[in-house]
Every structure is written in C-alpha cells, then in structure tokens.
Design an enzyme around this catalytic site. Structure first.
Site: not given
Lengths: 424, 345
Positions: B90-91, B118, B140, B168
């Site tokens: 969504r975001t 890695k 995020r 957020h």
C-alpha cells in the site's frame, strides 16, 4: 630502579583517614615513607605535586581489554595505556574475550601478554561458566592458581539460579568474589535501552528496570544462602540500590559498583539514536541517577568502575538496534567523578578517593589501595581544579565510542605511578 | 524538520546544564526551522505551521482527478527511489502513484536481490545509493532509526515510510488530512487511538501530530500493548494525553476513533490470549462505537483484520473513512514530495 619522590602534594589515603600536605617517597617499587619531613634521597626522580592530590593508585574493577581475540577494538597495550592516562594503576579485565577466559590456559596467556605489553597492573577475572554459556562451571580453581581475582559472566547473566548457587558455593571455597551482570533474560526480552519515555519516543525495544532488579534480588537471596561474596556489576537502578542497602544492613556479603556514565547521564542521551549512549545496563532516569549519587555518598556502593567497553568505529556507526552495547570509560572516569560528584557536592573528596582506590582494593582483595609504608608504589596524582575538555580523538584507547566528546569538566588526572614508575 | 531528529543531543546533557533543568524531557530542542528540511523522518518536532503546510499543499490535489498539465510537470525529470526493506504494498504504491502524478521517475530498489542480503553494511548501501543521485529516497525498515541513519549519511532527501515502532509521518499526515476534511478543523477535536500502541509507529506519529495541533488524544487497549511514558510523549500539549484501561472509556464522546492493526504474531508472545478474546474485549464493534459522539468517524491505517480489531459492520459502515484515508494518502505524499523537493517558500 623504581624510586620516586613526590614532593609537596596533598596526601590523601582513605585507608588511614589521611588528608595532609607532605611528600611521598617510593623506593624499590614500594611506598617507603610519607609525611612533611621526608627528605628526598640523592639522585631520586622528583615529581612536584604542588597543588595536586596524591592518592593511592586507582583500581578499575570492570574493564574489557578485548585481548585475546578482539584486538581490533582494544589490546592489553592500548587499554592499559588508556588506564594510565585516566589515572588508573590497575584494572580487572573481564573474561568475555575470544576465547573466553574460562581456563587456566587463557588466564596464563592474558598474564603473559600483560607482562609484555601492559602499562598498568592487570588482574584477570575468570568466567563463571564455560564459554559464558551459563551451564557448566569454568575451571575456577585452576584459574585462581594462575591469577584470577574474581569470577564473572559479564555481558551475560547466569540465568539458571541453581548454576549460580553452585558457582557461589564453589567460589567461596576459593575466596573469590562472584561479580554478576544482573539481567533477567526473559524480562529484558531483547531490549536495547531503558524501558520508558525514550524507548517509546524512539520506538526501540525497552528493557525494564525489573530485569536488573529481579536478578539483584535473586543474588541477595543466594548470597545469604551460600555465604559467598557477591559483587553486583554496574548497578543502575534506584530499586537495586535499595535492595543492596537493605541486604547489607542484614549482613549479607553483597557489594556493588557504579559506572561514571550511570551517574552522569540519563536515557535522554539516547535521543537521536545516539549509539554512543547504548550500553548495558542502559542509561536510566533522573530518579535512578539521584539514587546512585546517594548510594555513592553513603557507602552502599563500594567502587566506581568504568565498564570500559571499546568498540571500533564501524561497529558503532550503524543503526541503534544493531550497534553493540558499550562505551569507553577509562579516560573520562576521574574527570566525570570530580565534576559530577565532588564539585557538585554529592560526594566528599576522601570518599571519592576511596571509591577509586581503597574500596575496589578491598572488594577484590587486591594489593594497594593505601599509601601505607610497604604498600605497592602505585599512586594517582590529580588536579581538582584544572579545566578539562574531553577530546575522544586524543585518547589512548584504540576505540572512540564515548558520548562525552566535548564535555567541559573540572578536574582530572595529572600523573599515574605504578611501582614507583611514572606510566603517565 | 529533520535536524531535531538527528542532531546529537549532547547539549541537553552537557555538564553546564543543571541536571534539574528537565534533562529528561524532550522539550528543550532547537526550534523547528521555518523552511522545510532536507528530510521528513518523523512528526516529532514539527510545528503546527509545518504540519499545516503539508495539509494545505495536499488539499490542492484533491479530489484525485486526472492530474493537470501543471501538476504533471511539478517534479518532472526528478527521480524517486523506493527503498523498502520491509514488505509493503500500500504505502509503496501510494508513493509511486504520488510521484508519477507529479511527473517523477520511480525506481524500486529490490532488497531481496541486493547485496544487503550478502552482508553489506547500511553505510555501504547508502554510499552506493548516494552515488547514483536519486532526488528522493522513500525508506521503510523494520528497525527504528534506520531512515535517520541513512539520511544523516547522505545529501539526498529522505522520507520515512515507516521505521520499526518509531514513526510513520505520512500516515499521520494523511490521517490528519482526513479528519480536517471531515470536520473542517483539527483543534478541539477528541480522538481515541486504540489497540497495539506499543508496537505502532502509526500511533506515535499520530499522537505527536494530533497533540501538536490541539487535539485531545486518548489512548486505549490492553495494558500489555501500551507504551511506557506515552502520557509524556508530547511536551506542552494543550490537552494531556490520557491512557485508559477500558476502551469504552476511551471511546466515550470522541469525534474520531483510530484503530491500530493487531499483528497476529503478538498472540504468540503472551500479549493477549487469543484473537477471539482480543476482539471481544478490545475490538471496535458498532455497540462500542455508539459511545462516541454522534457523527464520529473511524480510521484505520490498513490492512484491516476483520473481526480482530474491527468488526466488518464498522469497517464497511458509514462512519468508516478508511477509503478516504487511502485517497488522501496519495495527495499527502504528493504534498510531501513537492514541499521537500520544490519548496516554494
């Protein structure tokens, strides 16, 4: 060899309740004479201590020298150079090296490296359990023969109470204190800072104060049961202070140490995800700092210990959660103590000197801690008044992880003498 | 708006400040700059002026019709990089649509296939991204503080799209926009934030924002999921932030209810016994919603867990503003991109 005449200092020795002007003579590595009338022998090296305090050598009960195995962080050479620069004449090194100091062989290796490269005395602390795993007792007796002065699984708690009980019983037979890192793993639950306003603000997992206090309570009970001397490492909460004070009043053989960062900083230092303020136990609140200051003054706390925990730049240069716990302590401890304890009128000077010298020597049965004739010629000379700006980049430690960069403090070390030899 | 998040707070603790002078309170911070900062990492520390600037800017993009020629050239030729270390549809999509409506190029940095898996350090990653010179990075991460770390080591604009349980900010802005569009104002409203506050970045950003804007905030849910010190989160808030044990008490007479998502794995960590019991005692049902003011609205950051934190009858009911939130999210992200990249102030 190793003779030194320290002229005209303010001699302070908590062991003799001495605070008077005079000279101090060290000969053949030992304190030979002191007082206003001592005369300097011919050809002796003279140190002019006019206006300075001359105290028994400071002893740090809690240092991570990182050798063997983690020498990118610190070595016995760099760690003890930092100790000397901080005014310490002796340090006790924690066993969480690689390999862990859990056998006479590793203890022997450390002491060999000390002989080759250390600038101050080093007393190794052995592990309580094999590999710090909390399960099987390490070779405590064997390590004792080689030279450990205490046992600890520092960095880890011994979560099994029965293992801890056995360790205490066994250590008592060898007259070794058990130094415990009190942190109940279930309650700490992977926390990385104090649980409170700042863990909420930063969205980081908190570690409740109860995680420390539950283990302190357990250790008090077990110390009473076994008669062992239990020394609580880096005590950090008001609740722990109260319990230790209560236990001591009952005659339980429990002692504790407090770090300079826990009496100088609060959890607010973590703001902005400052990884140099990440340590374990975490920085607490103003209420805890107040309780620690009181306990430092009233004798509940037996020693100031730094928990000097070097980490290299790239280890601390990452996000807060993944950065390791720990900060440097050796080169800021005395200035912090003088500024925050003595000049802030929380702790008297004699008591402060005791917390750095006589106190730790007694706790771990170490030589020194006094200026009495015949004691090791270990002396810490410091200036009560000189302005000090902490410049971490100039420190002798191999690492740079300190939250105190740029702090302006009053008072600091001037000279460090080990066995009559000036090492700083 | 980023500096107060990032600057080392040594001054707060330096010895010349007396320990009594509210060393512990987050309030003695530098005043927020009037100009928009390089990044948007959190709501904490933003002034009402800065918050309103984002909201006002977003209004001009609503409703979301076909973007005008002017809109489509606002950030033409600029590049937005999506750096999502944590799964999000969504975001990420909302940012992508927002950027494309403004004429931007959008690149998705695929973490799963990158060298991060890695063992590359964050420092190496940011230096690599920095060298490619995108104009803005949307990040995020499951760990609080990672966006701040990256932004601190880079000249590029950063927007935090959610970091651990920390913040957020665009979610809080879109929630505020939704409330402001519905009620015509924010100051004086009362809002209940209910559920898993402990792990919720949405709750934190919303509390910072609402309290700063003069909204009365009440927090509720099981004690096991409440965050310590939440009452002191916003210094100098006009209304004290209150924490209630019963969610009925929290809902009583509020203008809006914000439900927080329950992550199902919390059940296995002894935060509450079962999802069923959670719904019974803490779920938002129509009956509970009736305790709120008439005309109260319901918000949820999505994705919703039906019959866990919210009943379907509420989620799909007339009080629900959940789809408005989604639309407003695009407008807010357009506004944030425009404000950071093209400040016309």
């Amino acid at each position: 060899m190793s003779s030194l005449f320290i002229r005209n200092g303010r001699l302070m020795d908590p062991a003799q309740n001495l605070d008077s002007p005079g000279h101090l003579l060290i000969e053949q590595g030992k304190i030979a004479a002191w007082g206003p009338d001592v005369v300097a022998p011919a050809d002796v090296t003279v140190f002019d201590a006019t206006g300075l305090v001359v105290a028994p050598g400071f002893i740090d009960l809690h240092v991570h020298l990182r050798e063997p195995g983690q020498t990118h962080k610190e070595t016995i050479a760099t760690g003890t150079a930092a100790a000397a620069a901080g005014g310490f004449t002796a340090v006790c090194c924690m066993p969480n090296t690689a390999p862990v100091n859990d056998s006479p062989l590793v203890t022997r290796f450390i002491l060999d490296r000390v002989k080759e490269s250390a600038s101050v005395r080093v007393y190794p602390i052995g592990a309580i359990t094999k590999g710090l795993q909390g399960e099987v007792l390490a070779e405590i007796g064997g390590m004792r023969e080689v030279g450990i002065v205490a046992i600890s699984d520092d960095g880890h708690s011994v979560s099994n109470a029965q293992v801890m009980r056995r360790a205490m019983e066994y250590a008592r037979d060898f007259n070794l204190p058990v130094t415990d890192h009190c942190e109940n793993k279930d309650l700490a639950a992977g926390g990385i800072m104090n649980e409170g306003l700042y863990s909420t603000l930063l969205g980081l997992r908190g570690m409740t104060r109860a995680a420390e206090e539950v283990d302190v309570a357990r250790d008090i009970v077990l110390s009473e049961l076994t008669g062992a001397h239990v020394h609580i490492a880096h005590l950090s909460t008001a609740g722990s202070v109260e319990m230790v004070r209560w236990a001591q009043s009952r005659g339980v053989r429990i002692t504790c140490e407090v770090t300079p960062h826990h009496f100088s900083l609060t959890e607010a230092a973590t703001d902005g995800f400052n990884t140099n303020a990440k340590m374990n136990p975490p920085l607490r609140t103003e209420r805890d700092v107040a309780a620690l200051l009181e306990a430092l003054a009233d004798g509940t706390v037996g020693a100031i210990a730094t928990d000097h925990a070097p980490h290299c730049g790239t280890e601390k240069d990452q996000d807060f959660e993944n950065a390791p716990f720990g900060i440097l302590g050796l080169e800021s401890a005395l200035s912090l103590a003088l500024d925050r304890l003595y000049h802030s009128r929380k702790v008297g000077l004699m008591r402060l000197v005791e917390l750095f010298s006589t106190g730790p020597a007694r706790l771990f049965n170490l030589p020194g801690g006094s200026l009495k004739v015949g004691e090791p010629g270990d002396v810490t000379i410091f200036d009560l008044e000189k302005p000090v700006t902490l410049k971490v980049s100039e420190w002798r430690s191999k690492s740079r992880n300190s939250p105190f960069e740029g702090w302006e403090l009053k008072g600091g070390p001037v000279a460090t003498v080990v066995g009559g030899v000036r090492v700083f | 708006m980023t500096n107060q998040q990032l600057s080392p707070q040594s001054s707060v603790l330096s010895p010349e400040n007396s320990p009594q002078s509210s060393v512990l309170s987050p309030e003695n911070k530098p005043q927020p700059p009037v100009l928009p900062g390089k990044d948007l990492l959190g709501i904490r520390g933003l002034s009402p002026i800065e918050i309103n600037r984002f909201l006002d800017c977003a209004e001009k993009y609503l409703p979301l019709g076909t973007p005008s020629e002017e809109t489509r050239t606002t950030l033409a030729g600029r590049t937005m990089l999506n750096l999502f270390f944590e799964a999000s549809t969504r975001t990420r999509t909302s940012f992508e649509i927002a950027a494309k409506r403004l004429g931007m190029q959008v690149v998705n940095f695929s973490i799963g296939k990158s060298s991060l898996t890695k063992g590359e350090t964050l420092r190496d990653t940011i230096e690599t991204i920095d060298a490619m010179r995108p104009d803005v990075v949307i990040v995020r991460h499951a760990t609080a503080g990672v966006p701040a770390y990256l932004a601190n080591h880079s000249q590029i604009h950063f927007i935090n799209a959610g970091d651990g349980s920390h913040e957020h900010p665009t979610q809080a802005l879109l929630d505020a926009l939704t409330l402001r569009r519905h009620f015509g104002k924010l100051a004086g409203l009362s809002v209940a934030i209910l559920g898993d506050v402990l792990h919720s970045r949405v709750a934190r950003s919303n509390i910072h924002l609402l309290a700063a804007m003069g909204v009365e905030v009440r927090v509720g849910g099981p004690s096991t999921l409440q965050a310590p010190g939440i009452e002191q989160l916003v210094p100098n808030a006009e209304f004290p932030i209150t924490v209630t044990r019963s969610i009925d008490e929290a809902i009583a007479n509020v203008d809006a209810v914000m439900m927080l998502r329950i992550q199902r794995e919390r059940q296995s960590s002894a935060f509450f016994p079962t999802l069923g019991e959670y719904f019974r005692f803490y779920g938002l049902t129509r009956k509970r919603l009736e305790l709120a003011k008439p005309g109260a609205v319901v918000l949820h950051p999505g994705p919703i867990n039906r019959e866990v934190e919210i009943a379907s009858e509420v989620a799909d009911g007339p009080e629900s503003r959940i789809l408005d939130q989604v639309a407003n999210g695009v407008a807010i992200r357009m506004a944030v991109l425009e404000t950071l990249l093209n400040p016309s102030f």
